[in-house]
Design a protein around this motif. Structure first.
Motif, PDB file in Angstrom:
ATOM      1  N   ALA A 166     -97.061 120.437  44.007  1.00 30.49           N
ATOM      2  CA  ALA A 166     -96.273 120.356  42.772  1.00 30.49           C
ATOM      3  C   ALA A 166     -95.063 121.282  42.841  1.00 30.49           C
ATOM      4  CB  ALA A 166     -97.143 120.695  41.557  1.00 30.49           C
TER       5      ALA A 166
ATOM      6  N   LEU B 277     -99.216 108.566  43.936  1.00 31.56           N
ATOM      7  CA  LEU B 277     -99.397 109.709  43.041  1.00 31.56           C
ATOM      8  C   LEU B 277     -98.583 109.498  41.764  1.00 31.56           C
ATOM      9  CD1 LEU B 277    -100.451 112.557  42.409  1.00 31.56           C
ATOM     10  CD2 LEU B 277     -98.523 113.458  43.745  1.00 31.56           C
TER      11      LEU B 277
ATOM     12  N   PRO C  48    -102.836 121.273  45.565  1.00 31.75           N
ATOM     13  CA  PRO C  48    -102.150 120.634  44.418  1.00 31.75           C
ATOM     14  C   PRO C  48    -101.005 121.488  43.859  1.00 31.75           C
ATOM     15  CG  PRO C  48    -104.521 120.412  44.190  1.00 31.75           C
ATOM     16  CD  PRO C  48    -104.284 121.352  45.345  1.00 31.75           C
ATOM     17  N   GLU C  49    -101.239 122.786  43.745  1.00 32.01           N
ATOM     18  CA  GLU C  49    -100.201 123.665  43.212  1.00 32.01           C
ATOM     19  C   GLU C  49     -99.001 123.754  44.157  1.00 32.01           C
ATOM     20  OE1 GLU C  49     -99.596 128.219  41.578  1.00 32.01           O
ATOM     21  OE2 GLU C  49    -101.598 127.510  42.070  1.00 32.01           O
TER      22      GLU C  49
END
Length: 151
Positions: free
Chosen positions: A11, A140, A7-8
């Motif tokens: 992003a 998303l 996820p990091e």
């Protein structure tokens, strides 16, 4: 890539691409230079002519007074028209000025050309991976938008 860092890393990659696109295009666009929030507001008003300031603030996830400040700047720059809402004389409706449509059309054209040029430099598997990721990225974005609406 480890699942716990996915996820990091996703992003960071999305923010990095968006920042670089914005920086490259900002140098090419005529003055006045528009900030990201101003462009987001213009996009919203083009998509929903007549939207009110409080609804725009909710959609953008900003405070109403921040959107009001953006509106004042964009009205002065000739990109937005603010008119009184006939259903509620205390409220304002926002409409795009022709200059806003022209500006965003040019921004989109230049953005597409920039991305097209750089995607063409990638090898075929990377291009296919990006193409395949588009539906998931849209989902998303939808879930992020839904969470904003629920807040």
């Amino acid at each position: 890539m480890e699942p716990e860092t996915f996820p990091e890393e996703l992003a960071d990659a999305l923010v990095g691409v968006q920042r670089l696109i914005r920086r490259r295009l900002r140098r090419q666009m005529p003055d006045p230079r528009l900030r990201g929030a101003e462009v987001e507001l213009l996009r919203l008003v083009l998509a929903r002519p007549g939207v009110g300031i409080s609804d725009a603030a909710k959609d953008l996830g900003l405070a109403a007074n921040s959107v009001s400040t953006l509106v004042n700047q964009l009205v002065r720059a000739g990109y937005l028209v603010r008119e009184t809402d006939p259903a509620d004389r205390r409220a304002a409706r926002l409409l795009p000025a022709p200059a806003a449509e022209t500006r965003l059309r040019e921004w989109r054209r230049r953005r597409a050309e920039l991305v097209r040029r750089h995607v063409s430099r990638l090898d075929e598997p990377d291009r296919e991976a990006l193409l395949a990721a588009i539906p998931a990225l849209r989902k998303l974005a939808d879930t992020l938008h839904e969470e904003t609406e629920d807040s």
